[in-house]
Write a protein that holds these residues in place. Structure first.
Motif, short mmCIF file in Angstrom:
data_model
loop_
_atom_site.label_atom_id
_atom_site.label_comp_id
_atom_site.label_asym_id
_atom_site.label_seq_id
_atom_site.Cartn_x
_atom_site.Cartn_y
_atom_site.Cartn_z
N THR A 314 1.58 -6.36 35.55
CA THR A 314 3.26 -6.15 34.84
C THR A 314 3.19 -6.69 33.02
OG1 THR A 314 2.47 -8.35 35.45
CG2 THR A 314 4.04 -7.46 37.23
N GLU A 315 1.84 -5.74 32.49
CA GLU A 315 1.69 -6.26 31.45
C GLU A 315 2.63 -5.37 30.35
OE1 GLU A 315 -2.44 -6.52 27.74
OE2 GLU A 315 -1.80 -5.84 30.13
N ALA A 316 3.13 -5.66 29.15
CA ALA A 316 3.33 -5.54 28.54
C ALA A 316 5.06 -4.37 28.43
CB ALA A 316 2.46 -4.11 27.07
N LEU A 317 5.38 -4.01 29.70
CA LEU A 317 6.55 -3.86 30.26
C LEU A 317 7.87 -3.10 28.77
CD1 LEU A 317 6.48 -4.97 33.69
CD2 LEU A 317 5.83 -2.66 33.28
N SER A 318 8.63 -2.36 29.32
CA SER A 318 9.26 -1.97 28.41
C SER A 318 10.71 -2.38 28.92
CB SER A 318 9.13 -1.04 27.29
OG SER A 318 9.17 0.20 27.90
N ALA A 319 10.60 -2.11 30.71
CA ALA A 319 11.79 -2.37 31.26
C ALA A 319 11.70 -3.93 32.31
CB ALA A 319 11.99 -0.97 31.92
N ASP A 320 12.72 -4.42 31.75
CA ASP A 320 12.97 -5.32 33.55
C ASP A 320 12.46 -4.77 34.79
OD1 ASP A 320 13.97 -6.63 31.83
OD2 ASP A 320 15.73 -6.31 32.04
#
Length: 336
Positions: A314-320
Motif C-alpha cells: 500500500t506504499e506510494a499508491l497514486s490511485a485510491d
C-alpha cells in the motif's frame, strides 16, 4: 512452485489470452493485463491465478499481456478487469499528460474511476561502478563519469535529481553525466573509460552479470535519508520509493562477483494492480487476500519475486484503494 510448472501455466494463460474476445459477464472471471510474458508481474499474475484455482475459489484469472499504457486503456474500456501500471504513469493518465496526453476525454474520465488493489516493487533503477573507481557511496560519484541512460529518457532525469539530493550537480560539472545506454556504458567501463552506469531491471540483471565476468563491479546505493529531498526535486516524486535488497541476495544473484558491502537500495516506483471501482467489494477482497495469504508461493518463483512483501503493498499508491482490498489491508493492520 517449480520453474517447469510456471512455464506451463504461463503458456496456458497466454493461449487463453490470445483467444479471449471479451470480458466475461461474471465479475469473478477476471482478465489480468500484465506488462509482458517476461515481466515479473506476469509471473506473479500466473501464480496468483494458480493460487485461486487450487483454493477452489469462485474467482478465476486469465493472464494477457499488452504493456502498461495499452493495458490501462483496455481497463478503461472494460476490455480487461485488472491492469498493471506504474504509480507515476497512472497519475499521468489522470492528468492527461506524458504518454496519455492525446487520449480522448472519455478515456480520461474513466481513468478517474480506477482503484488499486495493491502494488509491488519489481524492476528498479540500479547503479553499478567499477570496483577500482573508488565509488562506494553515492556522493563518491563526484568527479567521476557516470552513464545516466539514453538522451531524453526518464532515467537521466531521475539520476540528475538523485545526484542533486546528494549535493552533486551534473550541469555544474560535479559529475561527468553522460547520456548513454547501459550496454555501451558497461563496455566503456571494461576498457577503463567510464566509472559507473545506471541500469534498469530485475535481479539478477543479465548485462551486469555478463560484465561481472570481465571486471570487478560493485553496487552503489542512494542514501535513504536523502529521499525526501529527492522527491521534492522531481515531477511525481512522491511516488518514487527505494527497494531494499539484502547483501546476501546480491551475493546469491551474482555468485559473489558483484560487491555489496551492506544491504543495497535501488530506486523504483510501485507497479499497481488496478481495477475499475465497480468491481465487487467481495471479489476484490477475496482475490487480494488469496494472493497475500499465499505470498510465499510467489516468492519461490524467482529471485526477483522473492523480494516482494506485503509491507510495500500500500506504499506510494497514486490511485485510491478499492474498498474490498482496503478491507483486507485493514485486517492486516497495514492501513487504518
Amino acid at each position: 512452485m517449480k520453474a517447469t510448472s510456471l512455464k506451463s501455466a504461463a503458456a496456458a494463460a497466454l493461449i487463453l489470452g490470445s483467444t479471449f474476445a471479451a470480458v466475461s459477464a461474471n465479475a469473478a472471471d477476471l482478465v489480468v493485463n500484465a506488462v509482458s510474458p517476461t515481466s515479473d508481474d506476469y509471473a506473479l499474475s500466473v501464480t496468483w491465478s494458480n493460487i485461486l484455482a487450487k483454493s477452489g475459489s469462485d474467482s478465476s484469472m486469465t493472464v494477457v499481456d499488452n504493456g502498461t499504457v495499452k493495458g490501462l486503456r483496455k481497463l478503461a474500456k472494460g476490455q480487461v478487469d485488472v491492469a498493471v501500471i506504474g504509480a507515476p504513469h497512472y497519475q499521468d493518465a489522470v492528468n492527461r499528460s506524458g504518454k496519455f496526453k492525446a487520449d480522448p476525454e472519455s478515456l480520461v474520465s474513466n481513468y478517474k474511476n480506477v482503484r488499486a488493489l495493491f502494488a509491488i516493487k519489481t524492476s528498479a533503477g540500479q547503479y553499478v561502478a567499477r570496483d577500482d573507481a573508488g565509488v562506494k557511496q553515492f556522493g563518491d560519484f563526484a568527479g567521476k563519469s557516470l552513464a545516466i541512460g539514453r538522451p531524453g529518457g526518464n532515467a537521466g532525469r531521475v539520476t540528475a535529481a538523485m545526484l542533486s539530493a546528494h549535493g552533486l550537480d551534473i550541469k555544474g560539472g560535479d559529475v561527468d553525466g553522460q547520456h548513454l545506454k547501459y550496454g555501451p556504458a558497461l563496455e566503456q567501463m571494461a576498457n577503463g573509460s567510464m566509472d559507473g552506469t545506471f541500469v534498469w531491471g530485475g535481479l539478477p540483471h543479465a548485462a551486469v552479470d555478463n560484465a561481472s565476468r570481465t571486471m570487478d563491479l560493485r553496487f552503489v546505493s542512494p542514501d535513504p535519508s536523502k529521499m525526501d529531498t529527492f522527491r521534492k526535486a522531481i515531477t511525481n516524486g512522491k511516488y518514487y520509493v527505494l527497494k531494499k535488497v539484502p547483501a546476501k541476495t546480491i551475493a546469491k544473484a551474482y555468485d559473489g562477483r558483484v560487491k555489496a558491502d551492506s544491504d543495497i537500495y535501488f530506486w523504483t516506483f510501485p507497479m499497481m494492480y488496478v481495477v475499475n471501482k465497480d468491481l465487487s467489494n467481495d471479489v476484490a477482497y477475496e482475490i487480494t487476500k488469496a494472493l497475500w495469504e499465499n505470498i510465499s508461493e510467489v516468492n519461490e518463483v524467482s529471485l526477483a519475486l522473492s523480494l516482494i512483501s506485503i509491507d510495500g503493498a500500500t506504499e506510494a499508491l497514486s490511485a485510491d484503494l478499492h474498498p474490498g482490498a482496503a478491507r483486507y489491508f485493514k485486517e492486516k493492520g497495514l492501513i487504518n
